[in-house]
Motif scaffolding. Sequence first.
Motif, mmCIF file in Angstrom:
data_model
loop_
_atom_site.group_PDB
_atom_site.id
_atom_site.type_symbol
_atom_site.label_atom_id
_atom_site.label_comp_id
_atom_site.label_asym_id
_atom_site.label_seq_id
_atom_site.Cartn_x
_atom_site.Cartn_y
_atom_site.Cartn_z
ATOM 1 N N ARG A 288 0.862 -1.180 0.000
ATOM 2 C CA ARG A 288 0.000 0.000 0.000
ATOM 3 C C ARG A 288 0.903 1.237 0.000
ATOM 4 N NH1 ARG A 288 0.187 2.050 5.163
ATOM 5 N NH2 ARG A 288 0.868 0.613 6.803
ATOM 6 N N ASP A 289 0.288 2.398 -0.083
ATOM 7 C CA ASP A 289 1.049 3.649 -0.083
ATOM 8 C C ASP A 289 1.999 3.702 -1.268
ATOM 9 O OD1 ASP A 289 -0.236 4.034 2.378
ATOM 10 O OD2 ASP A 289 1.449 3.214 3.492
ATOM 11 N N GLY A 290 1.418 3.637 -2.453
ATOM 12 C CA GLY A 290 2.239 3.614 -3.657
ATOM 13 C C GLY A 290 3.235 4.750 -3.733
ATOM 14 N N SER A 291 2.850 5.915 -3.220
ATOM 15 C CA SER A 291 3.767 7.048 -3.278
ATOM 16 C C SER A 291 5.062 6.775 -2.523
ATOM 17 C CB SER A 291 3.088 8.307 -2.726
ATOM 18 O OG SER A 291 2.673 8.103 -1.390
ATOM 19 N N VAL B 56 2.025 10.574 -10.445
ATOM 20 C CA VAL B 56 0.987 10.200 -9.504
ATOM 21 C C VAL B 56 1.009 8.678 -9.371
ATOM 22 C CG1 VAL B 56 -0.780 10.052 -11.311
ATOM 23 C CG2 VAL B 56 -1.478 10.392 -8.947
ATOM 24 N N ALA B 57 0.668 8.184 -8.184
ATOM 25 C CA ALA B 57 0.631 6.742 -7.924
ATOM 26 C C ALA B 57 -0.757 6.392 -7.404
ATOM 27 C CB ALA B 57 1.705 6.341 -6.919
ATOM 28 N N PRO B 58 -1.667 5.937 -8.259
ATOM 29 C CA PRO B 58 -3.032 5.646 -7.825
ATOM 30 C C PRO B 58 -3.080 4.601 -6.720
ATOM 31 C CG PRO B 58 -2.856 5.590 -10.219
ATOM 32 C CD PRO B 58 -1.466 5.655 -9.687
ATOM 33 N N ALA B 59 -4.018 4.771 -5.794
ATOM 34 C CA ALA B 59 -4.270 3.767 -4.761
ATOM 35 C C ALA B 59 -5.030 2.607 -5.389
ATOM 36 C CB ALA B 59 -5.082 4.382 -3.631
ATOM 37 N N LEU B 60 -4.641 1.378 -5.061
ATOM 38 C CA LEU B 60 -5.306 0.205 -5.605
ATOM 39 C C LEU B 60 -6.280 -0.365 -4.582
ATOM 40 C CD1 LEU B 60 -2.414 -1.626 -7.491
ATOM 41 C CD2 LEU B 60 -3.965 0.162 -8.308
ATOM 42 N N GLY C 293 -6.703 -2.676 -0.195
ATOM 43 C CA GLY C 293 -7.326 -2.026 0.952
ATOM 44 C C GLY C 293 -6.966 -0.565 1.102
ATOM 45 N N GLU C 294 -6.575 0.079 0.005
ATOM 46 C CA GLU C 294 -6.093 1.460 0.084
ATOM 47 C C GLU C 294 -7.186 2.519 0.012
ATOM 48 O OE1 GLU C 294 -1.967 2.309 -1.658
ATOM 49 O OE2 GLU C 294 -2.845 0.921 -3.111
ATOM 50 N N THR C 295 -8.400 2.106 -0.310
ATOM 51 C CA THR C 295 -9.441 3.116 -0.551
ATOM 52 C C THR C 295 -10.619 3.004 0.414
ATOM 53 O OG1 THR C 295 -10.461 1.687 -2.228
ATOM 54 C CG2 THR C 295 -8.863 3.314 -2.987
ATOM 55 N N GLY C 296 -10.401 2.362 1.547
ATOM 56 C CA GLY C 296 -11.449 2.322 2.566
ATOM 57 C C GLY C 296 -12.160 0.995 2.687
ATOM 58 N N ARG C 297 -12.266 0.234 1.602
ATOM 59 C CA ARG C 297 -12.878 -1.093 1.650
ATOM 60 C C ARG C 297 -11.818 -2.129 1.941
ATOM 61 N NH1 ARG C 297 -15.992 -2.478 -3.632
ATOM 62 N NH2 ARG C 297 -16.452 -4.349 -2.383
ATOM 63 N N SER C 298 -12.111 -3.045 2.835
ATOM 64 C CA SER C 298 -11.147 -4.070 3.216
ATOM 65 C C SER C 298 -10.984 -5.100 2.110
ATOM 66 C CB SER C 298 -11.598 -4.773 4.501
ATOM 67 O OG SER C 298 -11.655 -3.874 5.573
ATOM 68 N N ASP D 160 -9.261 -2.064 -9.301
ATOM 69 C CA ASP D 160 -7.916 -1.525 -9.518
ATOM 70 C C ASP D 160 -7.819 -0.870 -10.889
ATOM 71 O OD1 ASP D 160 -7.217 -2.498 -7.044
ATOM 72 O OD2 ASP D 160 -6.071 -4.207 -7.806
ATOM 73 N N VAL D 161 -8.362 -1.539 -11.885
ATOM 74 C CA VAL D 161 -8.364 -0.982 -13.246
ATOM 75 C C VAL D 161 -9.096 0.349 -13.274
ATOM 76 C CG1 VAL D 161 -9.264 -1.319 -15.589
ATOM 77 C CG2 VAL D 161 -8.124 -3.216 -14.392
ATOM 78 N N ALA D 162 -10.256 0.391 -12.619
ATOM 79 C CA ALA D 162 -11.046 1.623 -12.602
ATOM 80 C C ALA D 162 -10.296 2.767 -11.930
ATOM 81 C CB ALA D 162 -12.376 1.377 -11.890
#
Length: 231
Positions: free
Chosen positions: A12-15, A33-37, A41-46, A57-59
Amino acid sequence: MKVVFVHGACVRDGSWWWHRTVALLEERGVASVAPALPSCGETGRSAGADGPGLPEDVAAVRQVLREDDEPTVLVAHSYGGIVTAEAAAGFGSVRHVLLVSSYLPEVGQSLSEFGDGGPAPFLDVDPDAGTFGVRPELLVSTFLQDCDPDVQAQASQHLARQSLQVTHQPVGAAAWQQVPSTYLVCTKDRGTPPRLQREFARRAGSVVELDTGHHPFLSQPAAVRDLVLSL
């Protein structure tokens, strides 16, 4: 131009993973930029059996690509190549894809088809929870053996359990077939053996080799910067 970095599996924490190369690119006036995947679990959903997978992830990457039409170099690491194969499809702004110790799937292929015939010893798979992750005690020796001690010490703080379903979900596009691509073979990689990387690299437009472990953007950031700027 700008650079979009897509990180690999089980982190996690691509940056953070890209930060040493990002800093050198910034010195040359190149934004990134390094998108969260979501599957990590980087965007709030486990992560898990009912959690986000490859489509999410693609989206996430496609959302970043839609933000502007600036000429873009996509840099995909390891599992990131699976994501990028579909995410980059149809974007005229993507001028090059750089794959670092990564995968170039055909339409319908999944991550599980790129294995070496058995479970990776450095992974901890939990079928009941529907997640997998890197065994912390094997992180440095497998993936970061050529990195500075400070990087090695910090890396474990940026590991993640990932949704296991991403290993079997097929990609719906193969952007590397339409977009110029370069494969960076990491010749000292202990996670993805160089012989496998060279097999994967046959699908790329060009191939470059570097004497580095699995994370050259941390161990040899200047070399990765120079490669990105040459594309």
